[in-house]
Design an enzyme around this catalytic site. Structure first.
Site, PDB file in Angstrom:
ATOM      1  CG  ASN A  95      76.821 -43.179  -1.386  1.00 17.08           C
ATOM      2  OD1 ASN A  95      77.786 -42.404  -1.293  1.00 17.08           O
ATOM      3  ND2 ASN A  95      75.802 -43.086  -0.711  1.00 17.08           N
ATOM      4  CG  HIS A 127      75.879 -35.032  -2.401  1.00 14.02           C
ATOM      5  ND1 HIS A 127      74.956 -35.079  -1.279  1.00 14.02           N
ATOM      6  CD2 HIS A 127      75.343 -33.795  -2.938  1.00 14.02           C
ATOM      7  CE1 HIS A 127      74.140 -34.041  -1.337  1.00 14.02           C
ATOM      8  NE2 HIS A 127      74.325 -33.490  -2.156  1.00 14.02           N
ATOM      9  CE  LYS A 142      78.840 -38.853  -0.709  1.00 12.02           C
ATOM     10  NZ  LYS A 142      77.989 -39.962  -0.028  1.00 12.02           N
ATOM     11  CE1 TYR A 166      76.004 -35.296   3.181  1.00 13.33           C
ATOM     12  CE2 TYR A 166      78.251 -34.459   3.834  1.00 13.33           C
ATOM     13  CZ  TYR A 166      77.495 -35.357   3.094  1.00 13.33           C
ATOM     14  OH  TYR A 166      78.154 -35.884   2.199  1.00 13.33           O
ATOM     15  CD  GLU A 182      72.852 -30.252  -1.172  1.00 15.13           C
ATOM     16  OE1 GLU A 182      73.049 -30.704  -2.473  1.00 15.13           O
ATOM     17  OE2 GLU A 182      72.724 -31.161  -0.409  1.00 15.13           O
TER      18      GLU A 182
HETATM   19  P1  ATP Z   1      73.635 -38.000  -0.931  1.00 13.14           P
HETATM   20  O1  ATP Z   1      73.027 -37.357   0.044  1.00 13.14           O
HETATM   21  O2  ATP Z   1      75.265 -38.216  -0.678  1.00 13.14           O
HETATM   22  O3  ATP Z   1      73.547 -38.236  -2.358  1.00 13.14           O
HETATM   23  P2  ATP Z   1      71.580 -39.978  -0.391  1.00 13.14           P
HETATM   24  O4  ATP Z   1      70.594 -38.639  -0.553  1.00 13.14           O
HETATM   25  O5  ATP Z   1      71.450 -41.023  -1.301  1.00 13.14           O
HETATM   26  O6  ATP Z   1      73.033 -39.374  -0.546  1.00 13.14           O
HETATM   27  P3  ATP Z   1      71.398 -39.503   2.541  1.00 13.14           P
HETATM   28  O7  ATP Z   1      70.292 -40.115   3.236  1.00 13.14           O
HETATM   29  O8  ATP Z   1      71.333 -38.349   2.336  1.00 13.14           O
HETATM   30  O9  ATP Z   1      71.664 -40.518   1.197  1.00 13.14           O
HETATM   31  O10 ATP Z   1      72.797 -39.983   3.109  1.00 13.14           O
HETATM   32  C1  ATP Z   1      73.770 -39.104   3.013  1.00 13.14           C
HETATM   33  C2  ATP Z   1      74.956 -40.253   3.157  1.00 13.14           C
HETATM   34  O11 ATP Z   1      75.292 -40.697   4.261  1.00 13.14           O
HETATM   35  C3  ATP Z   1      75.086 -41.341   2.176  1.00 13.14           C
HETATM   36  O12 ATP Z   1      75.216 -40.801   0.674  1.00 13.14           O
HETATM   37  C4  ATP Z   1      75.879 -42.191   2.407  1.00 13.14           C
HETATM   38  O13 ATP Z   1      77.263 -41.853   2.222  1.00 13.14           O
HETATM   39  C5  ATP Z   1      75.789 -42.117   4.150  1.00 13.14           C
HETATM   40  N1  ATP Z   1      74.557 -43.078   4.688  1.00 13.14           N
HETATM   41  C6  ATP Z   1      73.544 -43.159   4.481  1.00 13.14           C
HETATM   42  N2  ATP Z   1      72.812 -44.207   5.030  1.00 13.14           N
HETATM   43  C7  ATP Z   1      73.832 -44.750   5.624  1.00 13.14           C
HETATM   44  C8  ATP Z   1      74.069 -45.921   6.491  1.00 13.14           C
HETATM   45  N3  ATP Z   1      73.069 -46.583   6.945  1.00 13.14           N
HETATM   46  N4  ATP Z   1      75.239 -46.216   7.042  1.00 13.14           N
HETATM   47  C9  ATP Z   1      76.290 -45.445   6.869  1.00 13.14           C
HETATM   48  N5  ATP Z   1      76.349 -44.478   5.957  1.00 13.14           N
HETATM   49  C10 ATP Z   1      75.129 -44.096   5.599  1.00 13.14           C
HETATM   50 MG    MG Z   2      70.868 -36.844   0.546  1.00  9.64          MG
END
Ligand code: ATP
Ligand code: MG
Length: 198
Positions: free
Chosen positions: A160, A163, A14, A54, A174
């Site tokens: 974080n 992705h 990211k 997304y 994806e």
């Molecule tokens: P990714 O899909 O990005 O690898 P993930 O699968 O670990 O991450 P998801 O639940 O798919 O997490 O969430 C997608 C993204 O949304 C996260 O990577 C993060 O950047 C953001 N996100 C998730 N939870 C929160 C939250 N509580 N507040 C703000 N942003 C969040």
């Molecule tokens: Mg995810």
């Protein structure tokens, strides 16, 4: 039976990871673990493109909104006061919007990894979604301490760094979205012979 030896997953670094100069460090960790890079590029993703990445599904939005609501509660904050709603679906929609705007704000580095249980292996190396909770030794745990308590108050997604596809189905979708078939390559890593045989 699914071919777990040649599972594929989609990763993108990211904007925070690219801007902090962590591209090499992140690639190194996946390569070191034995995952093979079979496609790689820098991309400026548009909001329209990320709308596809997304999902709008209720499942995804509810999970995202639920996690955010929990984070507010844990910090002793009134979620409704802060986001205008306490409905996980509405909160999830808001966080998804922040996420799309953020990822579209600057280039990302996308790649496809192939190897033994690539989806789960990559997630293990990446660590927990919320960096303050991610274990040391993981990419998120070693390079970030961001938390939703801070992020949500600033109306931004948790930074974080990376992705990684969550399931094999998500990965298939994806990879098809981010890469054309001719952008993916077949070759053998020398250590494949040692681990998987001829
Ligand atoms: P990714 O899909 O990005 O690898 P993930 O699968 O670990 O991450 P998801 O639940 O798919 O997490 O969430 C997608 C993204 O949304 C996260 O990577 C993060 O950047 C953001 N996100 C998730 N939870 C929160 C939250 N509580 N507040 C703000 N942003 C969040
Ligand atoms: Mg995810």
């Amino acid at each position: 039976m699914p071919d777990v030896r040649h599972e594929r997953t989609l990763i993108f670094i990211k904007p925070d990871g690219v801007q902090r100069g962590l591209v090499g460090e992140v690639l190194r960790r996946f390569e070191r673990a034995g995952l093979k890079i079979i496609g790689l590029k820098m991309v400026q993703a548009t909001p329209d493109f990320l709308e596809k990445h997304y999902p709008q599904t209720e499942d995804f939005l509810r999970t995202l909104g639920g996690k955010t609501r929990e984070a507010f509660a844990a910090a002793g904050l009134d979620v409704k006061e802060q986001t205008g709603s306490d409905d996980p679906l509405a909160i999830g929609r808001a966080v998804r919007g922040w996420l799309i705007d953020y990822v579209a704000s600057s280039p990302v580095v996308a790649f496809v990894l192939e190897g033994i249980q690539a989806v789960g292996t990559a997630r293990k190396l990446v660590g927990d979604t919320l960096p303050f909770r991610a274990a040391p030794g993981t990419i998120r745990g070693d390079f970030s301490i961001d938390s939703p308590t801070v992020a949500n108050l600033q109306r931004r997604p948790v930074r974080n760094l990376i992705h990684a596809s969550g399931t094999v189905e998500e990965a298939d979708f994806e990879i098809g979205l981010w890469f054309r078939p001719e952008e993916l390559f077949a070759y053998r890593r020398v250590d494949e012979v040692l681990i998987q045989g001829e």
